[in-house]
Design a protein around this motif. Structure first.
Motif, PDB file in Angstrom:
ATOM      1  N   GLN A  81      -7.056   9.116   6.743  1.00 41.63           N
ATOM      2  CA  GLN A  81      -7.394   8.384   5.534  1.00 41.63           C
ATOM      3  C   GLN A  81      -8.410   9.193   4.747  1.00 41.63           C
ATOM      4  OE1 GLN A  81      -9.047   4.468   6.174  1.00 41.63           O
ATOM      5  NE2 GLN A  81      -8.589   3.808   4.111  1.00 41.63           N
ATOM      6  N   ALA A  82      -8.218   9.263   3.426  1.00 41.89           N
ATOM      7  CA  ALA A  82      -9.140   9.999   2.570  1.00 41.89           C
ATOM      8  C   ALA A  82     -10.439   9.215   2.412  1.00 41.89           C
ATOM      9  CB  ALA A  82      -8.513  10.250   1.206  1.00 41.89           C
ATOM     10  N   THR A  83     -11.570   9.888   2.637  1.00 40.13           N
ATOM     11  CA  THR A  83     -12.876   9.244   2.510  1.00 40.13           C
ATOM     12  C   THR A  83     -13.452   9.389   1.112  1.00 40.13           C
ATOM     13  OG1 THR A  83     -13.992  11.251   3.267  1.00 40.13           O
ATOM     14  CG2 THR A  83     -13.386   9.630   4.942  1.00 40.13           C
ATOM     15  N   THR A  84     -12.792  10.159   0.256  1.00 41.11           N
ATOM     16  CA  THR A  84     -13.271  10.395  -1.097  1.00 41.11           C
ATOM     17  C   THR A  84     -12.092  10.780  -1.976  1.00 41.11           C
ATOM     18  OG1 THR A  84     -14.859  11.679  -2.418  1.00 41.11           O
ATOM     19  CG2 THR A  84     -13.706  12.842  -0.665  1.00 41.11           C
ATOM     20  N   ASP A  85     -12.245  10.715  -3.278  1.00 38.72           N
ATOM     21  CA  ASP A  85     -11.226  11.256  -4.178  1.00 38.72           C
ATOM     22  C   ASP A  85     -11.146  12.757  -3.948  1.00 38.72           C
ATOM     23  OD1 ASP A  85     -10.863   8.757  -5.304  1.00 38.72           O
ATOM     24  OD2 ASP A  85     -12.151   9.143  -7.035  1.00 38.72           O
ATOM     25  N   ALA A 135       0.842  -1.199   0.000  1.00 35.15           N
ATOM     26  CA  ALA A 135       0.000   0.000   0.000  1.00 35.15           C
ATOM     27  C   ALA A 135       0.877   1.249   0.000  1.00 35.15           C
ATOM     28  CB  ALA A 135      -0.908   0.005   1.222  1.00 35.15           C
ATOM     29  N   LYS A 136       0.455   2.251  -0.774  1.00 33.46           N
ATOM     30  CA  LYS A 136       1.224   3.491  -0.893  1.00 33.46           C
ATOM     31  C   LYS A 136       0.592   4.545   0.012  1.00 33.46           C
ATOM     32  CE  LYS A 136       2.215   2.270  -5.671  1.00 33.46           C
ATOM     33  NZ  LYS A 136       1.405   1.001  -5.655  1.00 33.46           N
ATOM     34  N   TRP A 137       1.376   5.001   0.985  1.00 33.03           N
ATOM     35  CA  TRP A 137       0.943   6.027   1.914  1.00 33.03           C
ATOM     36  C   TRP A 137       1.759   7.295   1.674  1.00 33.03           C
ATOM     37  CZ3 TRP A 137      -0.239   4.061   7.564  1.00 33.03           C
ATOM     38  CH2 TRP A 137      -1.098   2.960   7.499  1.00 33.03           C
ATOM     39  N   GLN A 166      -9.573   9.367  10.847  1.00 35.50           N
ATOM     40  CA  GLN A 166      -8.360   8.741  11.384  1.00 35.50           C
ATOM     41  C   GLN A 166      -7.990   7.460  10.663  1.00 35.50           C
ATOM     42  OE1 GLN A 166     -11.178   9.694  13.111  1.00 35.50           O
ATOM     43  NE2 GLN A 166     -10.698   9.729  15.296  1.00 35.50           N
ATOM     44  N   GLY A 167      -8.925   6.850   9.991  1.00 39.94           N
ATOM     45  CA  GLY A 167      -8.664   5.601   9.276  1.00 39.94           C
ATOM     46  C   GLY A 167      -9.318   4.422   9.966  1.00 39.94           C
ATOM     47  N   GLU A 168      -9.732   3.446   9.173  1.00 41.38           N
ATOM     48  CA  GLU A 168     -10.458   2.295   9.712  1.00 41.38           C
ATOM     49  C   GLU A 168      -9.634   1.541  10.740  1.00 41.38           C
ATOM     50  OE1 GLU A 168     -12.827  -1.702   8.084  1.00 41.38           O
ATOM     51  OE2 GLU A 168     -11.588  -0.511   6.738  1.00 41.38           O
ATOM     52  N   GLU A 169      -8.323   1.387  10.479  1.00 40.87           N
ATOM     53  CA  GLU A 169      -7.483   0.617  11.391  1.00 40.87           C
ATOM     54  C   GLU A 169      -7.388   1.290  12.753  1.00 40.87           C
ATOM     55  OE1 GLU A 169      -4.134   0.763   8.938  1.00 40.87           O
ATOM     56  OE2 GLU A 169      -4.677  -0.969   7.710  1.00 40.87           O
ATOM     57  N   PRO A 225      -3.226  14.772  -6.594  1.00 40.78           N
ATOM     58  CA  PRO A 225      -4.496  14.033  -6.647  1.00 40.78           C
ATOM     59  C   PRO A 225      -4.476  12.877  -5.662  1.00 40.78           C
ATOM     60  CG  PRO A 225      -3.144  13.508  -8.562  1.00 40.78           C
ATOM     61  CD  PRO A 225      -2.425  14.597  -7.811  1.00 40.78           C
ATOM     62  N   ILE A 226      -5.497  12.799  -4.812  1.00 38.77           N
ATOM     63  CA  ILE A 226      -5.549  11.797  -3.746  1.00 38.77           C
ATOM     64  C   ILE A 226      -6.699  10.828  -4.010  1.00 38.77           C
ATOM     65  CG2 ILE A 226      -5.834  11.416  -1.277  1.00 38.77           C
ATOM     66  CD1 ILE A 226      -3.245  12.851  -1.986  1.00 38.77           C
ATOM     67  N   PRO A 227      -6.400   9.554  -4.296  1.00 32.54           N
ATOM     68  CA  PRO A 227      -7.475   8.571  -4.470  1.00 32.54           C
ATOM     69  C   PRO A 227      -8.155   8.261  -3.134  1.00 32.54           C
ATOM     70  CG  PRO A 227      -5.393   7.813  -5.442  1.00 32.54           C
ATOM     71  CD  PRO A 227      -5.073   8.976  -4.573  1.00 32.54           C
ATOM     72  N   LYS A 228      -9.439   7.959  -3.189  1.00 26.50           N
ATOM     73  CA  LYS A 228     -10.175   7.543  -1.997  1.00 26.50           C
ATOM     74  C   LYS A 228      -9.465   6.363  -1.330  1.00 26.50           C
ATOM     75  CE  LYS A 228     -14.669   5.697  -0.556  1.00 26.50           C
ATOM     76  NZ  LYS A 228     -16.046   5.315  -1.007  1.00 26.50           N
ATOM     77  N   GLY A 229      -9.358   6.410  -0.014  1.00 23.87           N
ATOM     78  CA  GLY A 229      -8.713   5.338   0.741  1.00 23.87           C
ATOM     79  C   GLY A 229      -7.250   5.578   1.034  1.00 23.87           C
ATOM     80  N   THR A 230      -6.647   6.619   0.439  1.00 31.71           N
ATOM     81  CA  THR A 230      -5.231   6.898   0.677  1.00 31.71           C
ATOM     82  C   THR A 230      -4.982   7.195   2.153  1.00 31.71           C
ATOM     83  OG1 THR A 230      -4.917   7.790  -1.554  1.00 31.71           O
ATOM     84  CG2 THR A 230      -3.301   8.433   0.112  1.00 31.71           C
TER      85      THR A 230
END
Length: 543
Positions: A395-399, A77-79, A101-104, A420-425
């Protein structure tokens, strides 16, 4: 029934393998962001980021790749590691609804201490925040000041007893931990963990002290918690947990159980006292002025739509403890370590404190204590250079798009002014890097100089609009997830320092001191040890 865990585990393994293939083969806009090479196919840079002596790796990451860099997490995974002030302002403030904060992080906190401020996001978090904000007001801190002096006065007696015959080595981080726990206990929960003036053993206190180190020993836990819900209902997951043949995991389970059980006992007793009219609270620890008692009273008066559930209120107790004890005690330990290395600064601080005590009395009042310039400078400078929590995750919740304060030169030769930040980053927001960035703070940014706060800050700092609620620093971050208890922490630090430095002299001992990189940085006698320890030579200070 026995086949269910096997099937679920197999599905999770297949999911992780799919993530591994996807992360390495599918193109991402983050591919062109510069960053260090991956440390391993499975673990990426995570071991380099979080092993106890990872300071050099973080310095290399910051100095080599700048305020936006790509790092590799588990399974490819790319952070992003970020400390660009404009980007932080977007994440913490301007576009904060695009991040959480992110799912984890949320899941691991929710499972261990419940749905409190650290284990919720979105509407539920905002509701809790609305209820809790008044509880941590300046007026409430003023009410707690006499209680804090009473607790710290017991600490002074305990240390004085040990050093009255001459200088003696003292485990300062141990005493700071006991004191911070008692201050959070009495000021936050209305509960006394530790008399301080004598050795004591309290099961709840021992569990609280062991909580953060226990999690630090198993950093991978937060990365597996999102999958636990797939193993069925809570009772069945608990059954499976009991079967895990790892001694440390069983110890962690016992710690969490103890904290939750005793927290519930305290909560039920307080709630019953309030329902009976507060009579019992007036005779209890803190006389009902503690944060939890105030919160319970406010919650009872709140409208139904604003009122927090019993589960939410109970979770705040664990949140106060986990977020408030080690952060403050380790920050105090860091200050005393720095003062031991800089005797001239310690002498200057002691002179200011003695002058204030001659004017206002032994216990300097709340407003006057907060206004002491050199004490404030010592606290600010330490929290700038050595923030207890170095990284905050999001964590990004959307693009979305991340704006930058300076151009980013990518590996393919392109230059970006926004990413540009993809959702989930996922992001590591590097708090210490922003606090010590030479482009903002000057060439001496890596040096501990309290005097920098006695004059105007560099114009670059003012112009950067750093997203922080305290002193142009991101130490306590900003926005809806800023540290709600930072005034509580500041009061703790200043009451402890005003009492200790005015009465004792702190010097380095013969024992080495190593600061470990962790969720909350802590000192040991070696980087191989995980036992918090910091020994200083302490003697009575002359007037």
């Amino acid at each position: 029934m026995a086949q269910i865990p096997v099937l679920v585990a197999s599905a999770i393994i297949l999911h992780l393998l799919w993530r591994l293939v996807r992360n390495y083969l599918v193109k991402s806009p983050l591919d062109v962001i510069p960053g260090p090479p991956s440390g391993s196919i499975i673990g990426g840079n995570m071991y380099q980021m979080f092993e106890h002596n990872s300071w050099d790796f973080h310095d290399h990451l910051i100095l080599t790749y700048g305020p936006v860099a790509k790092i590799h997490s588990f399974f490819g995974a790319k952070w992003l590691n970020v400390y660009d002030p404009k980007a932080l302002h977007s994440i913490f403030l301007k576009d904060q609804d695009n991040y959480y904060q992110g799912e984890e992080a949320v899941t691991s906190v929710r499972l261990s201490i419940g749905p409190g401020l650290l284990g919720t996001h979105g509407a539920q978090h905002k509701k809790q925040r609305k209820m809790l904000n008044p509880v941590f007001s300046g007026a409430q801190m003023r009410n707690l000041t006499p209680l804090f002096y009473d607790v710290v006065g017991k600490l002074r007696v305990a240390i004085e007893t040990r050093v009255k015959e001459g200088p003696r080595d003292v485990d300062v981080v141990g005493w700071m931990g006991r004191t911070a726990l008692e201050l959070v206990g009495q000021g936050g929960l209305g509960y006394s963990f530790d008399p301080l003036i004598a050795e004591s053993r309290d099961e709840f206190a021992e569990a609280v002290k062991a909580f953060v180190p226990a999690f630090t020993d198993y950093p991978w836990i937060r990365f597996v918690t999102p999958y636990l819900s797939y193993f069925g209902p809570a009772w069945f997951r608990r059954f499976l947990l009991d079967l895990v043949p790892i001694k440390g995991i069983q110890r962690l389970k016992q710690i969490v159980d103890t904290i939750q059980r005793r927290s519930e006992e305290i909560y039920r007793a307080k709630k019953a006292a309030i329902e009976k009219g507060d009579i019992d609270l007036l005779n209890a620890v803190g006389e009902g002025k503690d944060v939890m008692s105030v919160l319970l009273r406010e919650n009872v008066k709140a409208s139904i739509e604003d009122r927090l559930s019993d589960e939410e209120v109970l979770a705040q107790m664990g949140t106060f403890i986990v977020a408030g004890v080690d952060t403050t005690s380790n920050a105090l330990s860091r200050i005393l370590h720095l003062l031991s290395q800089n005797q001239d600064i310690q002498d200057q601080l002691r002179a200011e404190l003695h002058a204030a005590q001659e004017q206002y009395g032994k216990d300097i009042p709340y407003d006057e204590l907060g206004a002491l310039p050199y004490l404030d400078a010592v606290c600010r400078e330490t929290l700038r250079l050595w923030t207890p929590v170095n990284l905050s995750s999001r964590q990004a919740t959307t693009d979305t798009v991340l704006p930058l304060s300076q151009p980013l030169h990518c590996t393919d030769g392109t230059v970006l002014t926004e990413v540009p930040i993809p959702k989930g980053t996922m992001f590591f927001l590097n708090l210490r890097a922003c606090n010590t960035w030479k482009e903002l703070w000057g060439e001496d940014a890596q040096e501990w100089k309290p005097e920098r706060w006695l004059k105007p800050l560099p114009k670059a700092v003012e112009d950067a609009h750093i997203p922080g609620i305290y002193a142009n620093l991101v130490t306590f971050i900003s926005g809806g997830h800023s540290c709600i208890g930072f005034k509580f922490s500041q009061l703790e630090m200043k009451v402890v320092l005003s009492t200790l430095v005015s009465n004792f002299k702190f010097e380095l001992s013969d024992k080495p001191i190593f600061w470990n990189f962790a969720g909350i940085a802590y000192p040991t006698t070696s980087h191989e040890s995980s036992r918090p320890e910091m020994t200083l030579k302490v003697s009575l200070a002359s007037r």
